[in-house]
Design a protein around this motif. Structure first.
Motif, short mmCIF file in Angstrom:
data_model
loop_
_atom_site.label_atom_id
_atom_site.label_comp_id
_atom_site.label_asym_id
_atom_site.label_seq_id
_atom_site.Cartn_x
_atom_site.Cartn_y
_atom_site.Cartn_z
N TYR A 1 47.17 29.29 -0.61
CA TYR A 1 46.33 28.29 0.07
C TYR A 1 45.11 28.94 0.69
O TYR A 1 43.97 28.48 0.51
CB TYR A 1 47.18 27.59 1.13
CG TYR A 1 46.42 26.76 2.14
CD1 TYR A 1 45.80 25.57 1.77
CD2 TYR A 1 46.35 27.16 3.48
CE1 TYR A 1 45.12 24.80 2.70
CE2 TYR A 1 45.68 26.40 4.41
CZ TYR A 1 45.07 25.22 4.02
OH TYR A 1 44.40 24.46 4.95
N ARG B 1 50.59 24.79 -7.16
CA ARG B 1 50.71 23.33 -7.02
C ARG B 1 50.85 22.93 -5.55
O ARG B 1 50.22 21.97 -5.09
CB ARG B 1 51.91 22.85 -7.82
CG ARG B 1 52.00 21.34 -8.02
CD ARG B 1 53.15 20.97 -8.94
NE ARG B 1 53.02 21.64 -10.22
CZ ARG B 1 53.93 22.48 -10.72
NH1 ARG B 1 55.01 22.78 -10.02
NH2 ARG B 1 53.74 23.03 -11.90
N GLU B 2 51.69 23.68 -4.82
CA GLU B 2 51.88 23.38 -3.40
C GLU B 2 50.60 23.61 -2.59
O GLU B 2 50.26 22.82 -1.71
CB GLU B 2 53.01 24.24 -2.83
CG GLU B 2 54.39 23.93 -3.37
CD GLU B 2 54.90 22.58 -2.87
OE1 GLU B 2 54.51 22.17 -1.77
OE2 GLU B 2 55.67 21.95 -3.60
N ARG C 1 48.15 20.83 -3.02
CA ARG C 1 48.53 19.67 -2.20
C ARG C 1 48.04 19.82 -0.76
O ARG C 1 47.60 18.84 -0.14
CB ARG C 1 50.06 19.50 -2.22
CG ARG C 1 50.60 18.95 -3.52
CD ARG C 1 52.11 18.91 -3.52
NE ARG C 1 52.63 18.45 -4.80
CZ ARG C 1 53.87 18.63 -5.21
NH1 ARG C 1 54.72 19.28 -4.42
NH2 ARG C 1 54.27 18.19 -6.38
N GLU D 1 44.38 19.22 -0.77
CA GLU D 1 44.13 17.77 -0.88
C GLU D 1 44.30 17.10 0.48
O GLU D 1 43.51 16.24 0.87
CB GLU D 1 45.08 17.15 -1.89
CG GLU D 1 44.85 15.66 -2.11
CD GLU D 1 45.88 15.02 -3.02
OE1 GLU D 1 45.60 13.93 -3.56
OE2 GLU D 1 46.98 15.60 -3.18
N ARG D 2 45.31 17.53 1.22
CA ARG D 2 45.53 17.02 2.58
C ARG D 2 44.33 17.30 3.47
O ARG D 2 43.93 16.46 4.29
CB ARG D 2 46.77 17.68 3.17
CG ARG D 2 47.07 17.31 4.63
CD ARG D 2 47.87 18.39 5.30
NE ARG D 2 47.11 19.64 5.40
CZ ARG D 2 47.61 20.79 5.83
NH1 ARG D 2 48.90 20.88 6.15
NH2 ARG D 2 46.84 21.87 5.93
N VAL E 1 42.76 14.96 -6.22
CA VAL E 1 43.61 14.95 -7.40
C VAL E 1 43.42 13.62 -8.11
O VAL E 1 43.66 12.56 -7.55
CB VAL E 1 45.09 15.15 -7.02
CG1 VAL E 1 45.97 15.07 -8.26
CG2 VAL E 1 45.29 16.49 -6.32
N ALA F 1 43.41 18.40 -10.58
CA ALA F 1 42.72 18.62 -9.29
C ALA F 1 41.35 19.22 -9.51
O ALA F 1 41.12 19.98 -10.45
CB ALA F 1 43.56 19.55 -8.42
#
Length: 228
Positions: free
Chosen positions: A12, A47-48, A51, A54-55, A61, A67
């Protein structure tokens, strides 16, 4: 099995840093397989991490397409900087009453160095960007509020190309220098009301610059398109 949280956080932060530094520009597709190979991890933490981005509003996405790094509109700039003005203004007000003498001394050192470079016509724009970030970070840290710090860290950063435009402008540099001195003086005087007001004005002035640049680039794209 979900991936280890530490690995997800590492990915991240790596992707977040890449977006902030402009390596993944607006509109760039974030392909899990390519990113997994680049970062040396499996696709699951990628993938995590996507996410989480995206948050944060940094990545969007799109169904059946995957994405991509979000592109910025004028409205995006206005919304993000209105939020930053509130949060950073609050941080400045807290710093005025909570910052330790050592923290204030550190803030003065950063400001003096940034001011010296601005007044000498510094050509290293990246150095100015780093010093400016250090100045604002010192105030956020000086607020002593980890909750507010966490919220601010999740607030989207302006795209690097726009940030560089700001610090390449001699007029913008001079205005930022004035605001920084006023903010620093308010914090040194433990004047929370003034520190918050000046910080908000400073952030809104930055927002106005970016909005003007975004609109100018949009007009240029239209003109270029009509010229073909």
């Amino acid at each position: 099995m979900r991936p280890a949280r530490a690995k997800v956080q590492d990915v991240y932060r790596a992707l977040q840093r890449g977006i902030q530094e402009g390596r993944y520009a607006g509109g760039t597709r974030l392909k899990e397989m390519d990113l997994a190979a680049e970062l040396g991890v499996s696709r699951t933490p990628i993938r995590e991490a996507i996410r989480l981005l995206e948050r944060d509003g940094v990545v969007e996405v799109i169904p059946n397409r995957g994405a991509a790094v979000r592109s910025w509109s004028v409205e995006d700039v206005e919304d993000v900087y209105a939020l930053r003005a509130i949060i950073e203004g609050f941080c400045a007000s807290l710093a005025a009453t909570r910052m330790e003498p050592s923290g204030i001394s550190h803030l003065v050192e950063i400001n003096d160095e940034l001011s010296r470079r601005i007044r000498s016509g510094e050509t290293d724009v990246e150095a100015l960007i780093r010093l400016n970030a250090a100045f604002h970070h010192a105030i956020v840290e000086g607020s002593g509020s980890h909750r507010v710090t966490d919220v601010l860290q999740q607030t989207t950063e302006i795209p690097p190309p726009l940030k560089r435009l700001f610090w390449e402008s001699s007029r913008s540099r001079e205005v930022a220098d004035v605001y920084h001195h006023e903010i620093m003086q308010a914090i040194r005087a433990h004047d929370a009301v003034r520190a918050e007001a000046v910080m908000r004005s400073h952030v809104f002035a930055i927002k106005d610059f970016y909005v003007e640049q975004q609109r100018a680039m949009h007009i240029q794209r239209i003109v270029s398109g009509q010229g073909r």
